[in-house]
Design a protein around this motif. Structure first.
Motif: not given
Lengths: 110, 114
Positions: B13-14, B86-87, B109-112, B38-40
């Motif tokens: 998504k944007t 994003s996560a 669900t991987r959201l970018t 998330t990685p962080g």
């Protein structure tokens, strides 16, 4: 505050035992969990321990809980390549909330 | 017995858009929880629904919302998307509410957000 800490990486030689450690801060935890996440997969519950227990053993997995020090560990005996994954420690707070650590990536050396 | 399913598995998504993610729990399970990974920040609890009612909510802004239907299926909505959203969004179901019940996780669900 509520916090769960665990080291980010662990490398173990195949056939050796892996020990993944975790510390938590909330003394009112009722249950503590270990989850496994393989690449591209969701989380899989490995095992859990009730807070009034000291140890739980399930085949190759041994969970040790030191409630005084708020320290939880997961020992995997005879580590195999299929054990390569990220392992999350988690504690339950009250009835509904679960707090997770950031995960320990277990790398198996040949 | 089928496991927890999540759709879609991947989403791009944007910024500024909104997104709806879906989770179908294991048959018979009435509790559905949502997590953001998330990685962080690692894995963080978003909210839990039980019998169509939100039981608990994590420390996320109001842009994150959810609901649960009478068949226990749950949706999560994020409005006005930001890059930091994003996560991997994980859904977990359990038979009833409470930390002493085993949770079963879906694949996520991987959201970018671009």
């Amino acid at each position: 505050g509520e916090d769960v800490e665990q080291s980010l990486f662990l490398s173990v030689r195949e056939g050796d035992s892996s020990v993944i450690n975790c510390t938590y801060t909330d003394s009112s935890s009722t249950y503590l969990y270990w989850y496994k996440q393989e690449p591209g997969a969701g989380l899989q519950l490995l095992t859990y321990i009730f807070s009034n227990m000291d140890m739980k053993q399930d085949q190759r997995l041994t969970v040790l809980l030191n409630k005084k020090d708020k320290h939880l560990s997961l020992r995997i005996a005879d580590t195999q390549t299929g054990d390569s994954a990220i392992y999350f420690c988690a504690e339950s707070i009250g009835d509904d909330k679960i707090i997770f650590g950031k995960g320990t990536r277990l790398h198996i050396l040949p | 017995k089928a496991g927890v399913t999540q759709t879609p598995r991947y989403l791009i998504k944007t910024r500024g858009q909104q997104v709806t993610l879906s989770c179908s729990p294991i048959s018979g399970h009435r509790s559905v929880s949502w997590y953001q990974q998330t990685p962080g920040q690692g894995l963080q609890f978003l909210f839990e629904y039980f019998s169509e009612t939100q039981r608990n909510k994590g420390n996320f802004p109001g842009r994150f919302s959810g609901r649960q239907f009478s068949n226990s299926r749950s949706e999560m909505n994020v409005s006005t998307l930001e890059l930091g959203d994003s996560a991997l969004y994980l859904c977990a179901s359990s038979f009833t509410s409470g930390g002493n019940n085993e949770q079963y996780f879906g694949p996520g669900t991987r959201l970018t957000v671009t």
